[in-house]
Design a protein around this motif. Structure first.
Motif, PDB file in Angstrom:
ATOM      1  N   ALA A  55      10.149  -6.227  -1.405  1.00  0.00           N
ATOM      2  CA  ALA A  55       9.255  -6.957  -0.505  1.00  0.00           C
ATOM      3  C   ALA A  55       7.888  -6.304  -0.629  1.00  0.00           C
ATOM      4  O   ALA A  55       7.744  -5.109  -0.370  1.00  0.00           O
ATOM      5  N   LEU A  56       6.892  -7.079  -1.046  1.00  0.00           N
ATOM      6  CA  LEU A  56       5.603  -6.506  -1.411  1.00  0.00           C
ATOM      7  C   LEU A  56       4.461  -7.184  -0.679  1.00  0.00           C
ATOM      8  O   LEU A  56       4.314  -8.410  -0.751  1.00  0.00           O
ATOM      9  N   SER A  57       3.675  -6.397   0.030  1.00  0.00           N
ATOM     10  CA  SER A  57       2.394  -6.879   0.512  1.00  0.00           C
ATOM     11  C   SER A  57       1.414  -6.687  -0.637  1.00  0.00           C
ATOM     12  O   SER A  57       1.108  -5.548  -1.011  1.00  0.00           O
ATOM     13  N   VAL A  58       0.978  -7.787  -1.251  1.00  0.00           N
ATOM     14  CA  VAL A  58       0.249  -7.718  -2.512  1.00  0.00           C
ATOM     15  C   VAL A  58      -0.925  -6.741  -2.499  1.00  0.00           C
ATOM     16  O   VAL A  58      -1.131  -6.011  -3.470  1.00  0.00           O
ATOM     17  N   PRO A  59      -1.724  -6.635  -1.434  1.00  0.00           N
ATOM     18  CA  PRO A  59      -2.837  -5.684  -1.464  1.00  0.00           C
ATOM     19  C   PRO A  59      -2.412  -4.232  -1.650  1.00  0.00           C
ATOM     20  O   PRO A  59      -3.220  -3.391  -2.054  1.00  0.00           O
ATOM     21  N   ASP A  60      -1.144  -3.902  -1.362  1.00  0.00           N
ATOM     22  CA  ASP A  60      -0.672  -2.524  -1.489  1.00  0.00           C
ATOM     23  C   ASP A  60      -0.124  -2.216  -2.880  1.00  0.00           C
ATOM     24  O   ASP A  60       0.237  -1.082  -3.170  1.00  0.00           O
ATOM     25  N   VAL A  61      -0.032  -3.227  -3.755  1.00  0.00           N
ATOM     26  CA  VAL A  61       0.639  -3.078  -5.051  1.00  0.00           C
ATOM     27  C   VAL A  61      -0.390  -3.076  -6.174  1.00  0.00           C
ATOM     28  O   VAL A  61      -1.240  -3.962  -6.248  1.00  0.00           O
ATOM     29  N   SER A  62      -0.305  -2.073  -7.052  1.00  0.00           N
ATOM     30  CA  SER A  62      -1.206  -2.041  -8.206  1.00  0.00           C
ATOM     31  C   SER A  62      -0.551  -2.601  -9.455  1.00  0.00           C
ATOM     32  O   SER A  62      -1.225  -3.201 -10.297  1.00  0.00           O
ATOM     33  N   LYS A 112      -5.322  -9.967  -2.935  1.00  0.00           N
ATOM     34  CA  LYS A 112      -5.248 -11.021  -1.928  1.00  0.00           C
ATOM     35  C   LYS A 112      -4.052 -10.788  -1.007  1.00  0.00           C
ATOM     36  O   LYS A 112      -2.984 -10.375  -1.439  1.00  0.00           O
ATOM     37  N   GLU A 113      -4.232 -11.077   0.266  1.00  0.00           N
ATOM     38  CA  GLU A 113      -3.205 -10.828   1.287  1.00  0.00           C
ATOM     39  C   GLU A 113      -2.079 -11.847   1.144  1.00  0.00           C
ATOM     40  O   GLU A 113      -2.093 -12.915   1.753  1.00  0.00           O
TER      41      GLU A 113
END
Length: 329
Positions: free
Chosen positions: A99-106, A68-69
């Motif tokens: 700082a994390l854009s959630v869609p980019d984080v596994s 999710k964004e």
């Protein structure tokens, strides 16, 4: 919502359930393979974002099943944090934040020798977009391309840590907790991040200003007058007008020769003056001032006298004299 949990009082299942309420897109795995460990967690949510502070004595990993964004900020208090971002690992300790854009984080892993902990803030897409649009019109979280590692040794980093702790204190103390104040603190965090840390929009030092029209500024004026008894923010006025905050400020300077906040204060003073001068008014001066958004009585009195050449009490006395004269007729 606020929950204060510890391994002494709550089961691990309660910990997981509470965590899942705030982060349904994530799941926790214990790196040791054990099903119980000593931990402490404080969890809270308010309009636009959630906050949690977790301490533990076993390493664990948070994996993201849904992309999710959202924007996440992780501030370690002790130990280390490793995030897997777009197939590469970023590691930080308490000298930095993630700082994390959630869609980019596994996944994100938390570890340390003995007790380790962190604070996490996770912002809803609407809250992020609102702040981004006010600073860089037309920008999105994905286009911002935030650099994952934020240096907390800088002045802005120190402020970011302080704001994270302030939010925790406000969430934890029922006497301080308010949705409005928490939303404003959350917006302050976002503005601090996007204005003071590197990202893909940093070269837009002067964000594009769409010229506000006179009709849009009149719409802003109408919104202010209809809601001036509310604790308005510039973002709320800009949203209601359909322009960004900077365009709102530019438009007020162009068409009103003032700032939006100065204009709002002016019309609130007018409302106070009209009410105090009314023969029908029965409220004390302090109550009238609070009703129209003035919380500091010293500043209010000084501004009132500068605007009308008399004190609020003199205006109220004349209003009462007029009321007495009307009754004696």
């Amino acid at each position: 919502m606020f929950s204060d949990l510890s391994s002494r009082d709550e089961s691990f299942e309660t910990f997981l359930s509470t965590f899942h309420q705030l982060a349904p897109h994530a799941r926790i795995e214990l790196n040791s393979g054990q099903s119980a460990f000593r931990w402490r967690g404080r969890f809270a949510s308010t309009r636009g974002f959630s906050w949690w502070e977790v301490e533990s004595e076993i390493d664990w990993t948070c994996r993201f099943a849904q992309r999710k964004e959202r924007l996440g900020l992780v501030l370690p208090s002790s130990g280390t944090v490793n995030a897997r971002i777009r197939n590469r690992t970023v590691a930080i300790d308490r000298e930095a934040a993630l700082a994390l854009s959630v869609p980019d984080v596994s996944s994100i892993s938390y570890s340390g020798r003995g007790k380790h902990g962190h604070i996490t803030l996770e912002f809803e897409p609407a809250a992020v977009q609102k702040t981004l649009s006010a600073i860089f019109e037309g920008a999105t979280l994905r286009s911002s391309e935030l650099i994952p590692r934020l240096d907390l040794a800088s002045p802005a980093g120190g402020m970011l840590r302080a704001l994270g702790e302030a939010i925790g204190a406000g969430m934890h103390d029922a006497r301080l907790r308010s949705e409005k104040s928490m939303a404003l603190l959350g917006e302050a965090v976002l503005r601090l991040v996007f204005l003071n840390f590197p990202h893909g929009l940093s070269n837009r030092a002067q964000p594009h200003l769409t010229d506000a029209t006179s009709r849009q500024i009149m719409k802003a004026v109408d919104f202010m007058r209809a809601n001036m008894h509310q604790p308005l923010t510039l973002s709320e006025v800009a949203d209601a007008t359909g322009i960004g905050v900077r365009s709102l400020q530019y438009g007020f300077r162009r068409f009103r020769n003032t700032t939006p906040l100065a204009y709002l204060r002016e019309i609130r003073l007018e409302a106070v003056q009209a009410e105090l001068a009314s023969p029908l008014n029965l409220l004390p001066i302090k109550d009238v001032a609070l009703k129209w958004g003035f919380t500091h009585m010293g500043h209010f009195a000084a501004r009132y006298r500068a605007a009308y050449g008399e004190t609020p009490s003199e205006t109220a006395r004349l209003g009462r004299a007029e009321a007495k004269a009307d009754r004696s007729k």
